[in-house]
Design an enzyme around this catalytic site. Sequence first.
Site, PDB file in Angstrom:
ATOM      1  N   PRO A   1      40.070  30.782  35.382  1.00 53.84           N
ATOM      2  CA  PRO A   1      40.660  31.856  36.176  1.00 53.84           C
ATOM      3  C   PRO A   1      39.682  33.007  36.357  1.00 53.84           C
ATOM      4  CG  PRO A   1      41.918  31.460  34.152  1.00 53.84           C
ATOM      5  CD  PRO A   1      40.760  30.555  34.120  1.00 53.84           C
ATOM      6  N   PRO A   2      39.911  33.863  37.323  1.00 54.14           N
ATOM      7  CA  PRO A   2      39.010  34.989  37.567  1.00 54.14           C
ATOM      8  C   PRO A   2      38.952  35.940  36.375  1.00 54.14           C
ATOM      9  CG  PRO A   2      40.711  34.843  39.274  1.00 54.14           C
ATOM     10  CD  PRO A   2      41.039  33.830  38.248  1.00 54.14           C
TER      11      PRO A   2
ATOM     12  N   GLU B   1      57.922  25.005  25.542  1.00 58.20           N
ATOM     13  CA  GLU B   1      56.699  24.271  25.222  1.00 58.20           C
ATOM     14  C   GLU B   1      56.871  23.414  23.970  1.00 58.20           C
ATOM     15  OE1 GLU B   1      54.435  23.963  27.321  1.00 58.20           O
ATOM     16  OE2 GLU B   1      55.092  25.591  28.622  1.00 58.20           O
TER      17      GLU B   1
ATOM     18  N   LYS C   1      32.942  33.928  33.544  1.00 58.62           N
ATOM     19  CA  LYS C   1      32.087  32.827  33.996  1.00 58.62           C
ATOM     20  C   LYS C   1      30.716  33.349  34.416  1.00 58.62           C
ATOM     21  CE  LYS C   1      35.102  31.597  37.092  1.00 58.62           C
ATOM     22  NZ  LYS C   1      36.186  32.512  36.740  1.00 58.62           N
TER      23      LYS C   1
HETATM   24  P1  ADP Z   1      34.395  35.694  36.370  1.00 60.42           P
HETATM   25  O1  ADP Z   1      33.040  35.398  36.900  1.00 60.42           O
HETATM   26  O2  ADP Z   1      34.892  34.648  35.415  1.00 60.42           O
HETATM   27  O3  ADP Z   1      35.401  36.002  37.405  1.00 60.42           O
HETATM   28  P2  ADP Z   1      33.010  37.882  35.188  1.00 60.42           P
HETATM   29  O4  ADP Z   1      32.034  37.134  34.374  1.00 60.42           O
HETATM   30  O5  ADP Z   1      32.507  38.433  36.459  1.00 60.42           O
HETATM   31  O6  ADP Z   1      34.292  37.004  35.476  1.00 60.42           O
HETATM   32  O7  ADP Z   1      33.651  39.012  34.306  1.00 60.42           O
HETATM   33  C1  ADP Z   1      33.768  40.327  34.737  1.00 60.42           C
HETATM   34  C2  ADP Z   1      33.516  41.284  33.607  1.00 60.42           C
HETATM   35  O8  ADP Z   1      34.540  41.199  32.623  1.00 60.42           O
HETATM   36  C3  ADP Z   1      32.239  40.990  32.878  1.00 60.42           C
HETATM   37  O9  ADP Z   1      31.172  41.635  33.460  1.00 60.42           O
HETATM   38  C4  ADP Z   1      32.530  41.529  31.489  1.00 60.42           C
HETATM   39  O10 ADP Z   1      32.311  42.911  31.447  1.00 60.42           O
HETATM   40  C5  ADP Z   1      34.006  41.294  31.325  1.00 60.42           C
HETATM   41  N1  ADP Z   1      34.288  40.048  30.621  1.00 60.42           N
HETATM   42  C6  ADP Z   1      34.939  38.985  31.137  1.00 60.42           C
HETATM   43  N2  ADP Z   1      35.067  38.009  30.232  1.00 60.42           N
HETATM   44  C7  ADP Z   1      34.491  38.434  29.103  1.00 60.42           C
HETATM   45  C8  ADP Z   1      34.310  37.858  27.813  1.00 60.42           C
HETATM   46  N3  ADP Z   1      34.754  36.630  27.523  1.00 60.42           N
HETATM   47  N4  ADP Z   1      33.661  38.576  26.889  1.00 60.42           N
HETATM   48  C9  ADP Z   1      33.211  39.801  27.179  1.00 60.42           C
HETATM   49  N5  ADP Z   1      33.343  40.407  28.371  1.00 60.42           N
HETATM   50  C10 ADP Z   1      33.983  39.743  29.341  1.00 60.42           C
HETATM   51 ZN    ZN Z   2      57.138  22.606  31.046  1.00 64.40          ZN
END
Ligand code: ADP
Ligand code: ZN
Length: 637
Positions: free
Chosen positions: A211-212, A436, A216
């Site tokens: 998910p967003p 669940e 990632k």
């Molecule tokens: P995605 O690409 O999965 O949509 P991002 O990597 O762009 O998400 O995440 C956006 C921001 O959220 C990152 O720059 C970071 O600051 C924070 N973030 C997201 N996930 C994490 C995580 N697992 N650990 C630390 N910071 C995170």
């Molecule tokens: Zn179910």
Amino acid sequence: MPVNDKPRRPRPNPLSTILLLLPLGLLILNLVLTFGNSPRVSKVPYSFFLEQVQDGDVARVSVGQDIIRYQLKGTEGNIGQVQETTPIFDLELPKVLEANDVEFAATPPAGNRWFTTLLGWVIPPIIFVAIFRFFSRGGIGGGGPQGALSVTKNKAKVYVEGDDNKVTFDDVAGVEESKAELEEIVEFLQSPQRFTEIGAKIPKGVLLVGPPGTGKTLMAKAVAGEAGVPFFSISGSEFVELFVGTGAARVRDLFEQAKKKAPCIIFIDELDAIGKSRAGGNGFVGGNDEREQTLNQLLTEMDGFGAGDATVIVLAATNRPETLDPALLRPGRFDRQVLVDRPDLTGRLAILEIYAKKVKLGENVDLKAMATRTPGFAGADLANLVNEAALLAARRGSKVVETQDFAEAIERVVAGLEKKSRVLNDKEKKIVAYHEVGHALVGAKMSGTDQVEKISIVPRGMAALGYTLQVPTEDRFLLNESELKGQIATLLGGRAAEEVIFGSITTGASNDLQRATDLAEQMVTSYGMSEVLGPLAYDKGQQNNFLGGGMNARRMVSDETAKAIDKEVKGIVEAAHQEALSILKENKELLEMISQQLLESEVIEGNSLREMLSKVHPEVHVQPEQHAQETQKPLAV
Ligand code: ADP
Ligand code: ZN
Ligand code: MG
């Protein structure tokens, strides 16, 4: 002289500077000449000029296109005054002049005219060339064979080792499994020989799915940071832009550059922008040609490199893996998929700790409590939460961030993100937990279902509010009737649990019902498992073997047959429902116990889960005979 076929690209290009200055110089020169040429003359209105002509005051006239210059008759030895007027379109003028005996002539092209003409012809191309040069210097790195046609240059941003804001795995938390997978990639990049020497092939593509906001993009950067290699980052949508055909050229250019800098990483964010299934949408009619070409080029490039020489690993991220073209996912391309999911309680705590370090925290702030209150938050939401809290504290005039700031920030984020991150209220959470556990208990009891590995009520990205993860214990290619029925019962276990415990049902089970009904329908129409309808295939079989597809179209059947099919399908689902209900009623205490535990810890997995589920019934490992017998009975419809 040796031929130097390397395209030259002098950086502060003196030629274009000169070209830019030249028109400016000419312009100034022109102005100076124009003013320098003009004697002191007074300007008069055209009507006044005509009057003077008719009064016979004018001696001679020089008619130009934009100016009429004339000399008055002198008086006793004095030379007549020279005056000017701006002509209007007047075809009668020569007649008037002739009638008044004025000497007149057309003005020969003025001395500075050729300048104007020259400028008109020369300046636009010069400006054009200058602008073109300016833009073609915008691309990164050396030029390819395309030369000045820089629209095909990719816009990848390059992060190179030693950047100040280098990201490492320490900056990523709460997604430990995915991190472990990617640590392996770092090893590939750091010492590829170790793997290639024994003949292993280094994976070319790794797809980050989730998910967003789960990190990632961040993780991809961390891989580059850890491995200390260049990192080309580009978004899928940037390939397809403005000019048709540039997408494919950009892909080619990107890989060309990357190979020069190997070992390195190419990161394609939002891969679904170009990688959408070619079979999707309205079939073969009117697809998006441009995107398809780009995708094909990407596939070609991924097949083309490798084979020992250059270690280029393509990382890609998407939150819509289901839309990707199957060709992208086959071995040799993005053969590895890493799930980056929303963090659980411990994960959220770890992420909060990372970001809390960046602000001044009050002494009594309990981050664990904050993590407990934020189920469903992704990493990005948590990072945002800490920042919001810090902003609130600052607005309050406080020197440190206190619990109250976090509380208010959570409320803000939740209210703002209600739909997005689906934070459940306590009642819903309870229902989801029982639902669940219902799946898990029925799944543990029935044969033919995979082993239950994990139950979670952390809302998960795509659709579910909670989920029960079942992993296959072995590869299965054939399923028998009772196993299929077991799967249907497991799917209905969630709804059955709601019925047993709350006496009412919610909307949460609709996807379960969908899948259960699909399975039952397949049993009847594809697998010939109904005694009433016999071993006939009532559907038309697979339409497309390579690209998969949904349910198959049904054969032409008589009304009676259609009714019988419906009745059989309903019978199968209903029987499975009853079975699920009876299992759960039998194990109601266990259902209560596990659900309470799940509400506390949000996730139950591994050994502790297996232990709990083993209490489900004296015989956990279901005897197939018993079920086989059951299913021999004609269905009570
Ligand atoms: P995605 O690409 O999965 O949509 P991002 O990597 O762009 O998400 O995440 C956006 C921001 O959220 C990152 O720059 C970071 O600051 C924070 N973030 C997201 N996930 C994490 C995580 N697992 N650990 C630390 N910071 C995170
Ligand atoms: Zn179910
Ligand atoms: Mg991203």
